[in-house]
Design a protein around this motif. Structure first.
Motif, PDB file in Angstrom:
ATOM      1  N   ARG A   9       0.818  -1.205   0.000  1.00  0.00           N
ATOM      2  CA  ARG A   9       0.000   0.000   0.000  1.00  0.00           C
ATOM      3  C   ARG A   9       0.855   1.259   0.000  1.00  0.00           C
ATOM      4  N   ASP A  10       0.372   2.281  -0.713  1.00  0.00           N
ATOM      5  CA  ASP A  10       1.047   3.585  -0.764  1.00  0.00           C
ATOM      6  C   ASP A  10       2.551   3.441  -0.981  1.00  0.00           C
ATOM      7  N   HIS A  11       2.911   2.666  -1.971  1.00  0.00           N
ATOM      8  CA  HIS A  11       4.314   2.330  -2.207  1.00  0.00           C
ATOM      9  C   HIS A  11       5.057   3.393  -3.008  1.00  0.00           C
ATOM     10  N   PHE A  12       4.382   4.036  -3.966  1.00  0.00           N
ATOM     11  CA  PHE A  12       5.004   5.068  -4.798  1.00  0.00           C
ATOM     12  C   PHE A  12       4.174   6.339  -4.755  1.00  0.00           C
ATOM     13  N   PHE A  13       4.860   7.464  -4.715  1.00  0.00           N
ATOM     14  CA  PHE A  13       4.199   8.757  -4.811  1.00  0.00           C
ATOM     15  C   PHE A  13       4.552   9.361  -6.155  1.00  0.00           C
ATOM     16  N   THR A  14       3.560   9.527  -6.997  1.00  0.00           N
ATOM     17  CA  THR A  14       3.778  10.120  -8.307  1.00  0.00           C
ATOM     18  C   THR A  14       2.501  10.804  -8.761  1.00  0.00           C
ATOM     19  N   ARG A  15       2.665  11.839  -9.551  1.00  0.00           N
ATOM     20  CA  ARG A  15       1.531  12.614 -10.066  1.00  0.00           C
ATOM     21  C   ARG A  15       0.604  13.085  -8.951  1.00  0.00           C
ATOM     22  N   GLY A  16       1.190  13.444  -7.823  1.00  0.00           N
ATOM     23  CA  GLY A  16       0.435  14.033  -6.730  1.00  0.00           C
ATOM     24  C   GLY A  16      -0.358  13.065  -5.870  1.00  0.00           C
ATOM     25  N   ALA A  17      -0.103  11.762  -5.996  1.00  0.00           N
ATOM     26  CA  ALA A  17      -0.872  10.795  -5.210  1.00  0.00           C
ATOM     27  C   ALA A  17      -0.028   9.567  -4.879  1.00  0.00           C
ATOM     28  N   TRP A  18      -0.430   8.872  -3.839  1.00  0.00           N
ATOM     29  CA  TRP A  18       0.186   7.597  -3.482  1.00  0.00           C
ATOM     30  C   TRP A  18      -0.447   6.485  -4.285  1.00  0.00           C
ATOM     31  N   HIS A  19       0.354   5.486  -4.644  1.00  0.00           N
ATOM     32  CA  HIS A  19      -0.125   4.366  -5.459  1.00  0.00           C
ATOM     33  C   HIS A  19       0.264   3.044  -4.820  1.00  0.00           C
ATOM     34  N   ASP A  20      -0.692   2.123  -4.840  1.00  0.00           N
ATOM     35  CA  ASP A  20      -0.445   0.768  -4.355  1.00  0.00           C
ATOM     36  C   ASP A  20       0.238  -0.044  -5.445  1.00  0.00           C
ATOM     37  N   ILE A  21       0.974  -1.069  -5.013  1.00  0.00           N
ATOM     38  CA  ILE A  21       1.679  -1.961  -5.926  1.00  0.00           C
ATOM     39  C   ILE A  21       1.157  -3.378  -5.730  1.00  0.00           C
ATOM     40  N   TRP A  22       0.788  -4.018  -6.836  1.00  0.00           N
ATOM     41  CA  TRP A  22       0.416  -5.439  -6.830  1.00  0.00           C
ATOM     42  C   TRP A  22       1.698  -6.248  -6.860  1.00  0.00           C
ATOM     43  N   LEU A  23       1.801  -7.211  -5.961  1.00  0.00           N
ATOM     44  CA  LEU A  23       2.965  -8.081  -5.890  1.00  0.00           C
ATOM     45  C   LEU A  23       2.581  -9.445  -6.430  1.00  0.00           C
ATOM     46  N   GLY A  24       3.322  -9.916  -7.417  1.00  0.00           N
ATOM     47  CA  GLY A  24       3.032 -11.209  -8.019  1.00  0.00           C
ATOM     48  C   GLY A  24       4.272 -12.062  -8.127  1.00  0.00           C
ATOM     49  N   GLU A  25       4.059 -13.354  -8.245  1.00  0.00           N
ATOM     50  CA  GLU A  25       5.177 -14.271  -8.447  1.00  0.00           C
ATOM     51  C   GLU A  25       4.681 -15.510  -9.168  1.00  0.00           C
ATOM     52  N   VAL A  26       5.622 -16.189  -9.794  1.00  0.00           N
ATOM     53  CA  VAL A  26       5.325 -17.469 -10.428  1.00  0.00           C
ATOM     54  C   VAL A  26       6.427 -18.437 -10.021  1.00  0.00           C
ATOM     55  N   MET A  27       5.993 -19.612  -9.582  1.00  0.00           N
ATOM     56  CA  MET A  27       6.922 -20.664  -9.176  1.00  0.00           C
ATOM     57  C   MET A  27       7.151 -21.586 -10.370  1.00  0.00           C
ATOM     58  N   ARG A  28       8.351 -22.086 -10.471  1.00  0.00           N
ATOM     59  CA  ARG A  28       8.698 -22.954 -11.596  1.00  0.00           C
ATOM     60  C   ARG A  28       7.753 -24.152 -11.698  1.00  0.00           C
ATOM     61  N   GLU A  29       7.472 -24.837 -10.598  1.00  0.00           N
ATOM     62  CA  GLU A  29       6.635 -26.043 -10.673  1.00  0.00           C
ATOM     63  C   GLU A  29       5.213 -25.714 -11.130  1.00  0.00           C
ATOM     64  N   ASP A  30       4.671 -24.579 -10.723  1.00  0.00           N
ATOM     65  CA  ASP A  30       3.338 -24.169 -11.178  1.00  0.00           C
ATOM     66  C   ASP A  30       3.364 -23.853 -12.670  1.00  0.00           C
ATOM     67  N   TRP A  31       4.415 -23.165 -13.108  1.00  0.00           N
ATOM     68  CA  TRP A  31       4.540 -22.813 -14.515  1.00  0.00           C
ATOM     69  C   TRP A  31       4.702 -24.074 -15.364  1.00  0.00           C
ATOM     70  N   GLU A  32       5.537 -25.014 -14.917  1.00  0.00           N
ATOM     71  CA  GLU A  32       5.744 -26.260 -15.649  1.00  0.00           C
ATOM     72  C   GLU A  32       4.436 -27.048 -15.760  1.00  0.00           C
ATOM     73  N   ARG A  33       3.701 -27.105 -14.685  1.00  0.00           N
ATOM     74  CA  ARG A  33       2.423 -27.814 -14.672  1.00  0.00           C
ATOM     75  C   ARG A  33       1.446 -27.188 -15.681  1.00  0.00           C
ATOM     76  N   ALA A  34       1.433 -25.874 -15.748  1.00  0.00           N
ATOM     77  CA  ALA A  34       0.538 -25.174 -16.680  1.00  0.00           C
ATOM     78  C   ALA A  34       0.950 -25.437 -18.139  1.00  0.00           C
ATOM     79  N   GLN A  35       2.222 -25.659 -18.387  1.00  0.00           N
ATOM     80  CA  GLN A  35       2.701 -25.900 -19.746  1.00  0.00           C
ATOM     81  C   GLN A  35       2.247 -27.245 -20.276  1.00  0.00           C
ATOM     82  N   THR A  36       2.017 -28.187 -19.394  1.00  0.00           N
ATOM     83  CA  THR A  36       1.605 -29.537 -19.823  1.00  0.00           C
ATOM     84  C   THR A  36       0.098 -29.710 -19.796  1.00  0.00           C
ATOM     85  N   ALA A  37      -0.618 -28.718 -19.264  1.00  0.00           N
ATOM     86  CA  ALA A  37      -2.086 -28.824 -19.169  1.00  0.00           C
ATOM     87  C   ALA A  37      -2.753 -28.556 -20.495  1.00  0.00           C
TER      88      ALA A  37
END
Length: 180
Positions: A152-180
């Protein structure tokens, strides 16, 4: 370091060239291009040339220029690679506004993710995206990234605070999706 040539159906990821710096100077002077980046100021040609030199010599970053139709349209990379724990953070920019909304970022992320897991043998890759950047988040989710939180409120730009979405991908999940 600069990553190797990776070809997809729509885009090619390639190492930087000497004249690429001029494109980035133009893109990063455009506030519409940088509105979802942590970058707040335009850069000089010398600064961008120095960045390309540093990234090319880095042992903990892999970086590419994104091309479509033989023209540079942006860049992507895997940064801050922790080789011991096998993880790193990703980033992308499509600087050519005429190239927005055409699926180029999605395919560049796909090529980058496959390289991270199959060639670099990373276990996990992470990213941060301005919450308002729905297009980037959708492209990441198409490539297997999952929500791990919001800063929350991670960056201040253009006169306002902005939240940041944090994402990740794990190798095993990605590999599983490739074979689906």
């Amino acid at each position: 370091m600069f990553g190797p040539l990776l070809r997809g159906d729509k885009v090619t990821l390639r190492p930087a060239r000497e004249n690429d710096a001029e494109q980035f100077v133009r893109w990063f002077a455009d506030m519409e291009v940088t509105r979802f980046l942590a970058r707040r100021m335009a850069i000089t040609l010398q600064q961008e040339q120095e960045f390309l030199k540093r990234i090319g010599e880095s042992k903990d970053d892999v970086w590419w220029v994104i091309e479509a139709g033989g023209k540079a349209i942006g860049a992507t990379g895997i940064h801050g690679i922790n080789w011991l724990d096998a993880n790193g953070s990703t980033g992308i920019v499509i600087g050519e506004k005429a190239s927005w909304g055409k699926g180029y970022a999605t395919e560049a992320m796909q090529l980058r993710t496959r390289y991270a897991f199959r060639e670099l043998n990373l276990h996990k890759i992470m990213t941060e995206v301005f919450v308002g950047n729905q297009a980037s988040r959708r492209a990441l989710e198409k490539n297997g990234y999952r929500t791990v939180g919001t800063s929350r409120d991670h960056f201040f730009t253009r006169g306002a605070w902005h939240d940041i979405w944090l994402g990740e991908v794990m190798r095993e999940d990605w590999e599983r999706a490739q074979t689906a």
